[in-house]
Design an enzyme around this catalytic site. Structure first.
Site, PDB file in Angstrom:
ATOM      1  N   ASP A 308     -55.498 -89.898  30.502  1.00 42.47           N
ATOM      2  CA  ASP A 308     -56.203 -89.316  31.643  1.00 42.47           C
ATOM      3  C   ASP A 308     -57.688 -89.255  31.272  1.00 42.47           C
ATOM      4  OD1 ASP A 308     -56.873 -88.148  34.047  1.00 42.47           O
ATOM      5  OD2 ASP A 308     -55.330 -86.609  33.988  1.00 42.47           O
ATOM      6  N   GLU A 507     -57.251 -79.930  41.234  1.00 44.90           N
ATOM      7  CA  GLU A 507     -57.064 -79.613  39.812  1.00 44.90           C
ATOM      8  C   GLU A 507     -57.350 -78.130  39.538  1.00 44.90           C
ATOM      9  OE1 GLU A 507     -58.309 -82.714  37.103  1.00 44.90           O
ATOM     10  OE2 GLU A 507     -58.323 -84.181  38.714  1.00 44.90           O
TER      11      GLU A 507
END
Ligand code: NOJ
Length: 709
Positions: A308, A507
């Site tokens: 990521d 997020e």
């Protein structure tokens, strides 16, 4: 003109190469092409394939500027570092942000890469198209996954995957960082809406369908590579805090978190993205146990494992398990990361890998293995043969699928509570007052990952039908519809539709530890219920929200719309006015209080019964079940529409081992559409291994059966 000439030269050069180089020969098997190409590459060129850079690094003056492509950085990143893939992180769009500009930008980058690559290796371009081609202004925005979960209908993720793949490919994008295969086990978590809910069987089926849609029957020039993310355990962060450690037992890891990944890989997902957080104290990016033993060994994955965003570096800076960046790179690659989403400093990453290999701290074979996986994907996608997008087709492809988006949104909407009188709006509500800014501002219904990472930026606009627009489209003749931002003192209306919700977020910024509604939204609801008029609350949110009892119990109806996307306003209006009977069922448990979570239905929570159970959802009609039978391969049940209007209905079958007191778990589901008075026999398949034990008791609604061979 110059571009055409360049294309012709490129074509001529590659035809010449093809005559001498087997890797360009499409008749050869991919493995052979990869091996041939790999044999011709320098170590530096191979390391470039392991490197992924955010496109903004190549734009404008610095890594956050979205100016035109910068020749100095094109040279540094693509020519000198041989970088093999680029991405547009959330919001990294060209200016103007149009489908054609996207196609031109990716074509320019591809052309540059091809002309400056000794062996003419094309780049892979990745984005997060998590609900349609959601970075592009004007694109069709599908409901976020949590709403699709409520449809219990795999045709949606499948078809949405197909439409999204065409849109991506039409803009030169070949790698989608989707679908999310995380389990939504804690609704406080900011990424809950990116999941399909809390149930592993539901998530597995939806993930597999979406992978099949994105990748098609086989990867090729019309499909994109899917990514099941984020491997693994990301959905159970301590305290519901994004990227916190996941404390899970190995039974939970295998029984709850693994199935959607396994299903996605069985469906052929070409790539896997790693969890940014840690699992029981070990950062996933440094875990050979997870990335090699589990993913490669047990699951047999053969594609690309991508890190990521900046997570290799974070092994040093955040997790602090690596004393230096060089160590971080070594740990990640040794654990099993193939491609690092760097995303800014290409040289820092490539020089660390080169140094590790040259000093013997990382086997050269590890670089070969990872580069081979990247090259194999490029061959499978047909990129060597068709590296460019046709910019003229981009707009039509990006704006396609509005009817699909509308149907998906309609089917997702979940009627949580109803007094049985107010909805659907009709004769009794000749004067309807729509209240709340969110009714005419599309930001909440579109959610995060829409144009901007954190949702539609204030200064941008994209096509969407708001709830107010939708209601205007369907309001019956002879009835009145008005709008007010706030609740008037004495509302002159027969019913109030109050639209509340969460602002768009993504997020960690989307974590909501108290599951609370923004104060202003709660105040609106409170004032509305105090007016004495029937109040229909429409909630735009990606999770269960706890509304205090004094307000919630006074609502005439409570409608969960999730984050329904660009057609969401029309879908809500269709449900409110009864053009569609609501049929969504909750893909998660709705708690009484935030203190009760995490409390997924299959792991009873800390206290008390939920407010609305997993699978809850009302309708304008009624359904009855009869003749339930279960074998080890299938559950059969007859479903009847016993009410007065047509409706569709999801049937959920749960099972538990006979004699066990553990909660029964979803084992299969399916859907029927029935006219009033109609009934139908529904057979729901039970894939091998789905049942928790050979002898189970199965229930559908109140009916029970035991499995028989
Ligand atoms: C970070 C997110 O965690 C991940 O889901 C996404 O794919 C990447 N950024 C790229 O935008």
């Amino acid at each position: 003109m110059r571009k055409t000439l360049l294309m012709a030269l490129l074509l001529a050069a590659s035809t010449a190469l093809a005559q001498t180089h087997p890797y360009l020969d499409t008749r050869l098997p991919v493995e052979q092409r990869v091996q041939d190409l790999l044999n011709r590459m320098t170590l530096e060129e191979k390391v470039g394939q392991l490197t992924q850079i955010n496109v903004q690094r190549l734009m404008g003056r610095d890594e956050w500027d979205r100016g035109p492509l910068n020749p100095e950085w094109l040279d540094r990143i693509l020519a000198k570092q041989h970088v093999g893939s680029l991405l547009s992180g959330g919001g990294a769009a060209p200016q103007p942000n149009t489908p054609e500009a996207w196609a031109r930008m990716t074509n320019d980058l591809q052309r540059y890469a091809l002309t400056h690559s000794r062996l003419k290796i094309p780049i892979l371009y990745g984005v997060d198209a998590v609900h349609g081609h959601n970075n592009v202004i004007g694109a069709t925005m599908f409901p976020h996954n949590i709403g699709l979960g409520a449809t219990f209908d795999t045709k949606f993720p499948h078809q949405i995957g197909e439409v999204t793949a065409r849109a991506l490919r039409a803009t030169g994008i070949t790698w989608n960082f989707a679908p999310d295969a995380d389990m939504g086990r804690d609704p406080r978590w900011g990424r809950f809406y990116e999941t399909w809910g809390e149930d592993p069987v539901l998530a597995s089926e939806m993930v597999a369908a979406n992978v099949r849609g994105l990748q098609g029957p086989a990867l090729g020039p019309d499909s994109v590579a899917a990514t099941v993310k984020h491997f693994i355990g990301y959905g159970s962060p301590v305290g519901g805090k994004d990227r916190a450690d996941a404390r899970i037992t190995s039974a939970q890891l295998r029984g709850v978190h693994l199935p959607p990944f396994q299903a996605g890989l069985t469906a052929g997902a070409a790539t896997v993205m790693v969890n940014s957080g840690s699992v029981n104290g070990v950062p996933a990016h440094a875990s050979g146990e997870l990335l090699t033993n589990l993913l490669r060994g047990d699951l047999g994955f053969r594609g690309i494992t991508v890190s990521d965003w900046e997570d290799v570096r974070k092994l040093q800076t955040v997790h602090k398990v690596a004393p230096t960046y060089r160590d971080a790179v070594r740990m990640a690659l040794a654990a099993g990361v193939d491609v690092s989403m760097v995303p800014h400093d290409a040289e820092g990453f490539t020089s660390a890998v080169l140094d590790l290999v040259k000093s013997g701290d990382l086997p050269a074979g590890r670089v070969d293995e990872a580069a081979a996986r990247v090259l194999a994907l490029k061959f499978r996608l047909g990129l060597f043969e068709q590296p460019f997008a046709d910019a003229q087709k981009a707009s039509a492809a990006v704006t396609a699928g509005t009817d699909l988006a509308l149907r998906a949104a309609r089917q997702s909407i979940t009627l949580l509570a109803s007094d049985g009188r107010t909805l659907p709006l009709g004769e009794r509500a000749r004067r309807v007052l729509v209240v709340g800014e969110r009714a005419r501002d599309p930001r909440s219904q579109l959610g995060g990952w829409t144009i901007g990472w954190q949702g539609l930026p204030k200064n941008e606009d994209t096509r969407a039908i708001t709830i107010l627009d939708g209601m205007k489209q369907v309001v019956p003749k002879g009835t009145q519809l008005r709008y007010s931002a706030g609740v008037p003192g004495q509302p002159d209306a027969d019913a109030l539709v109050v639209v509340v919700g969460e602002p768009p977020h993504a997020e960690g910024e989307a974590d909501n530890p108290t599951l609370a509604l923004p104060a202003a939204d709660l105040a609106l609801l409170r004032e509305a219920t105090a007016s004495g008029k029937p109040v229909v609350a429409v909630l735009l949110a990606g999770r269960p929200i706890v509304i205090p009892d004094d307000v919630r119990t006074r609502l005439a109806a409570f409608v969960m719309a999730y984050l329904p996307g660009s057609e969401g306003g029309r879908a809500v209006a269709d449900v409110l006015y009864g053009n569609t009977s609501p049929s969504g069922r909750l893909p998660f448990t709705w708690p009484m209080a935030a203190a009760h979570v995490p409390a997924p239905y299959d792991e009873p929570g800390r206290s008390g019964a939920p407010l609305y159970a997993f699978g809850h959802g009302l309708s304008y009609t009624t359904f009855a079940y009869r003749d339930l039978r279960a074998t080890r391969d299938a559950v059969t049940v007859t479903v009847a529409n016993t009410g007065r209007v047509a409706g569709s209905h999801s049937v959920l079958a749960f099972a538990r081992p006979q004699g066990s007191t553990s909660p029964a778990r979803l084992v299969t589901f399916g859907r029927v559409v029935l006219q009033p008075g109609e009934s139908r026999v529904l057979t729901l398949a039970l894939p091998l291994g789905r049942l928790p034990a050979p002898n189970v008791s199965i229930h559908v609604g109140d009916l029970h059966a035991t499995t028989i061979d």
